[in-house]
Design an enzyme around this catalytic site. Structure first.
Site, PDB file in Angstrom:
ATOM      1  CG  HIS A  14      20.195 -59.012 -19.540  1.00 15.35           C
ATOM      2  ND1 HIS A  14      21.424 -59.602 -19.518  1.00 15.35           N
ATOM      3  CD2 HIS A  14      20.440 -57.673 -19.555  1.00 15.35           C
ATOM      4  CE1 HIS A  14      22.381 -58.695 -19.508  1.00 15.35           C
ATOM      5  NE2 HIS A  14      21.790 -57.493 -19.539  1.00 15.35           N
ATOM      6  CG  HIS A  16      21.002 -52.754 -17.927  1.00 16.61           C
ATOM      7  ND1 HIS A  16      22.121 -52.960 -17.171  1.00 16.61           N
ATOM      8  CD2 HIS A  16      21.108 -53.594 -18.992  1.00 16.61           C
ATOM      9  CE1 HIS A  16      22.896 -53.871 -17.746  1.00 16.61           C
ATOM     10  NE2 HIS A  16      22.298 -54.273 -18.850  1.00 16.61           N
ATOM     11  CE  LYS A 100      25.938 -59.789 -16.777  1.00 18.73           C
ATOM     12  NZ  LYS A 100      25.126 -58.837 -17.505  1.00 18.73           N
ATOM     13  CG  HIS A 137      29.043 -58.532 -20.616  1.00 15.76           C
ATOM     14  ND1 HIS A 137      28.124 -57.558 -20.929  1.00 15.76           N
ATOM     15  CD2 HIS A 137      30.014 -58.444 -21.554  1.00 15.76           C
ATOM     16  CE1 HIS A 137      28.538 -56.901 -22.010  1.00 15.76           C
ATOM     17  NE2 HIS A 137      29.683 -57.417 -22.401  1.00 15.76           N
ATOM     18  CG  HIS A 175      23.933 -59.384 -23.693  1.00 17.75           C
ATOM     19  ND1 HIS A 175      25.196 -59.890 -23.706  1.00 17.75           N
ATOM     20  CD2 HIS A 175      23.869 -58.563 -22.602  1.00 17.75           C
ATOM     21  CE1 HIS A 175      25.873 -59.403 -22.688  1.00 17.75           C
ATOM     22  NE2 HIS A 175      25.087 -58.604 -21.991  1.00 17.75           N
ATOM     23  CG  ASP A 248      21.553 -55.762 -22.633  1.00 14.83           C
ATOM     24  OD1 ASP A 248      21.605 -55.314 -21.475  1.00 14.83           O
ATOM     25  OD2 ASP A 248      22.506 -55.692 -23.435  1.00 14.83           O
TER      26      ASP A 248
HETATM   27  C1  NCD Z   1      24.637 -52.069 -20.619  1.00 15.82           C
HETATM   28  C2  NCD Z   1      24.443 -50.825 -19.762  1.00 15.82           C
HETATM   29  O1  NCD Z   1      24.346 -49.738 -20.316  1.00 15.82           O
HETATM   30  O2  NCD Z   1      24.336 -50.959 -18.537  1.00 15.82           O
HETATM   31  N1  NCD Z   1      24.951 -51.667 -21.948  1.00 15.82           N
HETATM   32  C3  NCD Z   1      24.785 -52.401 -23.064  1.00 15.82           C
HETATM   33  O3  NCD Z   1      25.221 -51.965 -24.110  1.00 15.82           O
HETATM   34  N2  NCD Z   1      24.129 -53.546 -23.052  1.00 15.82           N
HETATM   35  C4  NCD Z   1      25.657 -52.926 -19.996  1.00 15.82           C
HETATM   36  C5  NCD Z   1      25.703 -54.292 -20.611  1.00 15.82           C
HETATM   37  O4  NCD Z   1      24.767 -55.097 -20.431  1.00 15.82           O
HETATM   38  O5  NCD Z   1      26.677 -54.590 -21.279  1.00 15.82           O
HETATM   39 ZN    ZN Z   2      22.933 -55.834 -20.026  1.00 13.43          ZN
END
Ligand code: NCD
Ligand code: ZN
Length: 361
Positions: A14, A16, A100, A137, A175, A248
C-alpha cells in the site's frame, strides 16, 4: 543479540506514489527498498480505467532511478459508476492487481469515492468470481461519528455485512489502527487480510498533540490510543499470514502539511524497513519480519515470492529533518530521530537533495 538480518526482498502492499514532480521525488525511495508495491489510485482525477492505469504505470517506470528493479502493481479506484466488465478485463490483462474502495470523502482525493457500497453489488460479485482483491479504506465518513471511532464503526456497519454478503471476496482492510480491526481480521476467513503501517506500530494519538499540533504525525486513519497500538503491534509480529506490510507512505509537501488545514498522510518511504525492523526487534520478533514483509502479502495476492534478499544491520542511523528533491521538501517519518537499524544494499539510496534520474523504460 542479532546484529544483522537478511530477508527475502520485501514488497509494499500500500503506497501513494503521486504523480509529476512528486512522483519523481518519492518513487526512488520505495523502489530502493521494495521489489513491488501496490500503488494507490487516488490521483486527481482518480485512476478508474485500464487506459489511465496503464499510462500511470508508464509514468512511474519513467520516473524510476536508473537501474532500479521495481514493479508497480496498479489498482482501480472504485466509484459509483464502476464498470464490472472494465474491472474484470483489467484484472485478466494484469493491468489491475486489485480495486480500491474509498468511502466518499474519507480521505485525500476521495471525493469520487463510493457513496453506497451496496450499489456496487455487480462489481463485487464479479471481483469475487475472478478472485480479484478489494482493498478497503475502512472508515465511515459520517461527521457525527467521532474520528477515533470511524474504523470500528466501519467494521460494524459496512465491513461485516460486506463479508456476510460476499463470503468468498478477497478483502484487505488497509492500514489497520484498532484492536477491533485486528480482531475482525484475525477471526475472519483466510480471504481477509490487513496491511499495517510503520506509524501505527510506532505512535499513538498523543504524538499528534505532543506539546502542540504535530502535522507530520497526522494521517488517516488517525493514530489511536495506546492499547490499540499495542494490539496492532501484536498482530504484526504474530506470524499470522493475514497481516502484512503496507506503508501507506503518503507524501505531501511540507507547506501542505504545515498549514491551517494540513493534509493527512505520513511520508515513511525513505526509512520504512528500518522502522519496521526496529519494531520487530523491540518485540523480540526479528525472525517474523520476513513473513510480514516478504511472504504474507504475495501469498495473499497469489503472486510469486521475490527472488533476492535485503539485509538490515543493527546500527544507529539519523533520519534527516527534511528530504528535498528539486523544489519539493518533505518531512519523513522519524524526522530528526535515530533508528537502530540500517538498510544495507549495494544500490545507492536515492540522492537526498537532488531529483532522481529519469529513464525512459
Ligand atoms: C492518504 C493520501 O494522502 O493520499 N493519506 C493518508 O493519511 N493515509 C490517503 C489515505 O490512504 O487515506
Ligand atoms: Zn493510503
Amino acid at each position: 543479540m542479532t546484529s544483522e538480518i537478511t530477508i527475502r526482498r520485501p514488497d509494499d502492499w500500500h503506497v501513494h506514489l503521486r504523480d509529476g514532480d512528486m512522483l519523481a521525488a518519492v518513487v526512488g525511495h520505495t523502489a530502493h527498498q521494495f521489489a513491488r508495491a501496490i500503488v494507490m489510485p487516488n490521483l486527481t482525477p482518480p485512476v478508474v480505467s485500464i487506459a489511465a492505469a496503464t499510462a500511470y504505470r508508464g509514468r512511474i517506470l519513467a520516473a524510476l532511478p536508473a537501474g532500479a528493479d521495481f514493479s508497480p502493481l496498479m489498482t482501480c479506484y472504485l466509484t459509483d459508476d464502476a464498470d464490472p466488465a472494465e474491472i474484470a478485463r483489467g484484472y485478466q490483462e494484469r493491468v489491475f492487481a486489485a480495486c480500491k474502495l474509498y468511502p466518499a470523502h474519507a480521505t485525500t482525493n476521495s471525493a469520487h469515492g463510493v457513496t453506497d457500497i451496496r450499489a456496487l453489488a455487480g462489481v463485487l460479485e464479479t471481483m469475487q468470481r475472478i478472485g480479484m482483491p478489494l482493498l478497503v479504506h475502512g472508515e465511515v465518513t459520517d461527521r457525527d461519528v467521532d474520528i477515533f471511532d470511524r474504523e470500528a464503526v466501519f467494521i460494524e456497519r459496512v465491513l461485516a455485512p460486506l463479508v456476510r454478503d460476499f463470503p468468498a471476496l478477497k478483502i484487505v482492510l488497509e492500514h489497520i489502527t484498532t484492536s477491533e480491526a485486528v480482531a475482525f481480521v484475525a477471526d475472519g476467513g483466510a480471504q481477509i487480510g490487513a496491511t499495517i503501517t510503520p506509524q501505527h506500530l510506532v505512535i499513538n494519538r498523543n504524538a499528534i498533540f505532543d506539546g502542540g499540533i504535530r502535522p507530520h504525525a497526522y494521517c488517516l486513519p488517525v493514530a489511536k490510543r495506546e492499547r490499540h497500538r499495542l494490539a496492532v503491534r501484536k498482530a504484526a509480529v504474530s506470524g499470522s499470514p493475514k497481516f502484512f506490510l503496507g506503508t501507506d507512505s503518503a507524501p505531501h509537501s511540507v507547506g501542505r502539511k504545515e498549514s491551517a488545514c494540513g493534509c493527512a498522510g505520513i511520508f515513511n518511504a525513505p526509512f520504512a524497513l528500518e522502522s519496521y525492523a526496529q519494531v520487530f526487534d523491540e518485540e523480540n520478533a526479528l525472525d517474523r519480519l520476513e513473513g510480514f514483509a516478504s511472504e504474507h502479502g504475495p501469498n495473499f495476492y497469489g503472486l510469486p515470492l521475490n527472488e533476492g534478499s535485503v539485509t538490515l544491520r543493527r546500527e544507529d542511523i539519523g533520519v534527516p529533518a527534511a528530504i528535498t528533491a528539486g523544489e519539493i521538501s518533505l518531512v519523513p517519518f522519524h524526522a530528526g530521530e535515530t533508528i537502530g537499524w540500517r538498510f544495507v544494499d549495494e544500490t545507492p539510496r536515492p540522492v537526498i537533495g537532488a531529483a532522481p534520474v529519469a529513464t525512459n523504460r
